[in-house]
Design a protein around this motif. Structure first.
Motif, PDB file in Angstrom:
ATOM      1  N   THR A   1       0.844  -1.202   0.000  1.00  0.00           N
ATOM      2  CA  THR A   1       0.000   0.000   0.000  1.00  0.00           C
ATOM      3  C   THR A   1       0.878   1.251   0.000  1.00  0.00           C
ATOM      4  O   THR A   1       1.999   1.239   0.519  1.00  0.00           O
ATOM      5  CB  THR A   1      -0.929   0.065   1.232  1.00  0.00           C
ATOM      6  OG1 THR A   1      -0.121  -0.013   2.417  1.00  0.00           O
ATOM      7  CG2 THR A   1      -1.934  -1.072   1.232  1.00  0.00           C
ATOM      8  N   LEU A   2       0.346   2.297  -0.602  1.00  0.00           N
ATOM      9  CA  LEU A   2       1.012   3.593  -0.580  1.00  0.00           C
ATOM     10  C   LEU A   2       0.028   4.561   0.068  1.00  0.00           C
ATOM     11  O   LEU A   2      -1.033   4.841  -0.498  1.00  0.00           O
ATOM     12  CB  LEU A   2       1.350   4.026  -2.014  1.00  0.00           C
ATOM     13  CG  LEU A   2       2.203   5.288  -2.157  1.00  0.00           C
ATOM     14  CD1 LEU A   2       3.625   5.053  -1.663  1.00  0.00           C
ATOM     15  CD2 LEU A   2       2.230   5.744  -3.622  1.00  0.00           C
ATOM     16  N   ASP A   3       0.352   4.997   1.243  1.00  0.00           N
ATOM     17  CA  ASP A   3      -0.569   5.829   2.041  1.00  0.00           C
ATOM     18  C   ASP A   3      -1.945   5.179   2.119  1.00  0.00           C
ATOM     19  O   ASP A   3      -2.978   5.842   1.951  1.00  0.00           O
ATOM     20  CB  ASP A   3      -0.688   7.238   1.445  1.00  0.00           C
ATOM     21  CG  ASP A   3       0.591   8.030   1.662  1.00  0.00           C
ATOM     22  OD1 ASP A   3       1.331   7.720   2.624  1.00  0.00           O
ATOM     23  OD2 ASP A   3       0.857   8.937   0.853  1.00  0.00           O
ATOM     24  N   GLY A   4      -1.940   3.881   2.334  1.00  0.00           N
ATOM     25  CA  GLY A   4      -3.184   3.162   2.510  1.00  0.00           C
ATOM     26  C   GLY A   4      -3.852   2.721   1.218  1.00  0.00           C
ATOM     27  O   GLY A   4      -4.752   1.889   1.217  1.00  0.00           O
ATOM     28  N   GLU A   5      -3.417   3.293   0.081  1.00  0.00           N
ATOM     29  CA  GLU A   5      -4.009   2.913  -1.210  1.00  0.00           C
ATOM     30  C   GLU A   5      -3.414   1.586  -1.673  1.00  0.00           C
ATOM     31  O   GLU A   5      -2.205   1.359  -1.547  1.00  0.00           O
ATOM     32  CB  GLU A   5      -3.700   3.980  -2.271  1.00  0.00           C
ATOM     33  CG  GLU A   5      -4.318   5.345  -2.002  1.00  0.00           C
ATOM     34  CD  GLU A   5      -5.812   5.366  -2.304  1.00  0.00           C
ATOM     35  OE1 GLU A   5      -6.224   4.699  -3.282  1.00  0.00           O
ATOM     36  OE2 GLU A   5      -6.550   6.040  -1.547  1.00  0.00           O
ATOM     37  N   ASP A   6      -4.252   0.727  -2.217  1.00  0.00           N
ATOM     38  CA  ASP A   6      -3.837  -0.595  -2.650  1.00  0.00           C
ATOM     39  C   ASP A   6      -3.030  -0.505  -3.954  1.00  0.00           C
ATOM     40  O   ASP A   6      -3.584  -0.323  -5.041  1.00  0.00           O
ATOM     41  CB  ASP A   6      -5.086  -1.471  -2.865  1.00  0.00           C
ATOM     42  CG  ASP A   6      -4.708  -2.890  -3.249  1.00  0.00           C
ATOM     43  OD1 ASP A   6      -3.497  -3.209  -3.291  1.00  0.00           O
ATOM     44  OD2 ASP A   6      -5.636  -3.688  -3.499  1.00  0.00           O
TER      45      ASP A   6
END
Lengths: 253, 400
Positions: free
Chosen positions: A67-72
């Motif tokens: 994840t990147l800042d919570g984004e999948d």
């Protein structure tokens, strides 16, 4: 502040006959401004990790998350990952015949930003970045990676990083094939981008020599598809003296 | 003397090398005005083995054009060449027949059934600033159409001639070019036919002393297109450039054959053909013959063909033939390669944020960039770039 989070990542590679498991549960967290050195012997899966983050179609994530800042990240296409702020400086950048560096960089910048860069600032930025990397201006009119020396290819990768301004960059053996002078130029480039943009770096390397010019905050020993040990810069010094034998033997048991 | 052979990574499609061996010498190949000398090909002949001759029945017919009253199988808009038009030439009426003698069935029936050849005569020492243009528009698929053009460029003249083919027909067209001493002539033949057109063409040029000739074949449309571009010399110092660009879609057969006949010393030929293919059954053929005769000392030749296969199910055949009868040459070489669209290139570009459509576009444009630069005719370059864009859009549409 950006965070790249890799959790329990399992990745296999497709060969002609089978799915071969390469990564076996990687855990890693990289924040803006941090430099993480990933060190390990050949075949430990370091490059696989780099490709899996970038989304190379040859590698299949069988379980785990990125994840990147919570984004999948795993749900994103290759280009979407770049737009989200990820960058992979490749070990073996490919040639793109007939496409000039300048055209390539402008197309990439336009894609990442969602709009064409302003001509005047763009030309200035490009010129400045090339000068800083000690690249001849004529370089911009050459075809992407065509006939580039090893050093030119790596500088070109760092040039892209400077201009595209990612949040997290994965540098896959950027030091390989570079002589000391080229290594310094490339390392300076990485440090400059870190200072200017707060870039987070995953620095994949076999040898410690690049760490003389780029100071890692964390060092991870990578063996048999996962992180075997993590520590501070002192871990790199130990690896320099002792090599990977200890870890390889432990993994083999 | 340097003798360059192709680089190791270049290769000829192994598929292409199977089959009957080439004739003894290209010089020995039959040419004739007699239709009966060229039976309808059955596909086993060396020169026809790649061509789907079973779909060419009509165009091989020893029959007159399909004229229905005032309705011709093709319209020829000659408004672009009125100033240089001479009286039309009947078969055997010089200079018709002095350079082009038919070399196959398509050319011999074209010659036999074109009673009036368009004759363009360019004044010596005159530079024609505006392109000379003939637009050929086919009026219906399957309608038999025969054409013959004779272009005589006076010494030290300079001109650009464009033959632009659109619409549909079963078209057979011969082009006969005499390039006078020191003249500079560029001929562009654009094949922008509809999907059901058939076109066979033999384009022969004789290049005068120190003259420059450029032949550019651009094949985009048509069901079956086969254009043969041949050149020989009428004295030392002649320079010929034969270029081709093609883009084949599903079911399309685009074939280009070139022959540089070095029959004079210190002559040059540069042959470059590049093509892209996409879709099931897309087929391209390039056969490049070069003959360096005994008397042709000090010549320089290089021929190259590259094909980019964008999708599965497409096939490119590529055969360079170099025949050398003298050791005293400045240079002779050839290269041929057929490559698939490279997924690693796509990944590299996409990893820089470029979406797939634009990444493919960059790669294909890049592939054609060097030959497009060689064309050097802005009007043709623009047409070609637009057509490539269109082909790529069609591909993206099909993929989506």
């Amino acid at each position: 502040m950006t965070t790249l989070e890799i959790r329990d990542l399992h990745v296999s590679v497709e060969t002609d006959t089978e799915h071969k498991q390469i990564l076996r549960g990687v855990d890693l967290t990289i924040n803006s401004g941090e430099t993480h050195a990933i060190m390990g012997p050949n075949g430990s899966g370091k490059s696989t990790l780099a490709y899996a983050v970038a989304g190379h179609p040859k590698y299949t994530v069988t379980s785990g998350t990125i994840t990147l800042d919570g984004e999948d990240v795993l749900a994103m296409g290759v280009d979407e990952r770049a737009k989200a702020g990820l960058f992979l400086a490749m070990q073996y950048p490919v040639e793109v015949p007939g496409v000039t560096v300048s055209n390539f960089l402008r197309t990439a910048k336009t894609s990442i930003d969602g709009e064409a860069p302003k001509l005047r600032t763009w030309v200035k930025d490009m010129k400045g970045a090339m000068e800083a990397l000690r690249m001849d201006p004529a370089f911009a009119e050459r075809n992407v990676n065509e006939g580039f020396s090893g050093g030119e290819k790596k500088r070109h990768e760092i040039l892209q990083m400077e201009l595209l301004q990612p949040k997290i960059a994965v540098l896959d053996e950027t030091d390989s094939g570079l002589d000391v002078d080229a290594l310094k130029v490339v390392a300076e480039g990485v440090n400059r981008v870190k200072e200017q943009t707060g870039l987070g770096v995953m620095l994949i390397t076999h040898y410690t020599r690049i760490l003389r010019y780029i100071n890692p905050d964390h060092v991870h020993v990578f063996v048999a598809g996962k992180v075997a040990e993590s520590g501070g810069p002192e871990l790199a010094d130990r690896l320099e003296n002792e090599g990977y034998d200890r870890y390889v033997q432990a993994a083999a048991v | 003397m340097t003798l360059l052979t192709d680089k190791p990574r270049d290769h000829v499609d192994p598929q292409s090398t199977v089959g009957s061996p080439p004739e003894e010498s290209r010089a020995a190949r039959l040419t004739s005005f007699e239709v009966s000398d060229f039976p309808v090909p059955n596909g086993r002949e060396e020169e026809w083995r790649f061509t789907p001759v079973d779909r060419l029945g009509g165009v091989f017919a020893d029959e007159a054009d399909d004229v229905r009253g005032d309705d011709h199988p093709a319209d020829f808009d000659v408004s672009g060449v009125l100033d240089v038009m001479g009286d039309s030439l009947a078969p055997g009426q010089a200079p018709r027949g002095t350079v082009l003698v038919p070399g196959d069935r398509g050319a011999v029936v074209a010659s036999a059934h074109c009673a009036e050849a368009l004759y363009l005569k360019l004044e010596a020492e005159r530079e024609y600033v505006e392109p000379l243009r003939v637009n050929i528009h086919g009026n219906g698929a399957g309608r038999l159409s025969s054409a013959h053009y004779v272009v005589e460029a006076g010494h030290h003249s300079k001109a650009l001639l464009i033959l632009d083919h659109t619409g549909s027909a079963d078209h057979r067209g011969n082009l006969e070019v005499i390039v006078g001493d020191g003249a500079e002539l560029t001929v562009v033949t654009l094949q922008r036919w509809d999907d059901d057109a058939i076109h066979l063409g033999q384009h022969d040029a004789q290049v005068g002393r120190d003259a420059t000739y450029k032949h550019i074949a651009v094949s985009l449309g048509g069901s079956i297109v086969r254009v043969n571009s041949n050149v020989r010399y009428d004295g030392p110092g002649g320079d010929a450039t034969l270029l081709g660009v093609y883009f084949a879609d599903a079911g399309q057969h685009l074939e280009h054959r070139s022959f540089a006949d070095h029959n004079a010393p210190h002559t040059k030929s540069l042959v470059t053909y590049k093509g892209a293919l996409q879709g099931d059954g897309a087929h391209t053929v390039w056969v490049g013959d070069v003959l360096i005769r005994k008397e042709a000392e000090g010549i320089d030749t290089y021929e190259l063909n590259r094909n980019l296969v964008l999708t599965d199910g497409a096939r490119a055949d590529s055969i360079p033939n170099l025949e050398i009868e003298t050791g005293e040459i400045a240079g002779a070489g050839h290269a041929s390669s057929t490559g698939r669209f490279d997924d690693e290139q796509l990944f590299y570009l996409m990893s820089r944020g470029i979406d797939e459509t634009n990444a493919r576009r960059l790669v294909v444009r890049g592939f054609f960039a060097d030959i497009i630069a060689k064309i050097g005719v802005p009007e043709v370059v623009d047409t070609l770039m637009a057509a490539i864009e269109e082909e790529l859009e069609a591909d993206m549409g099909a993929a989506a």
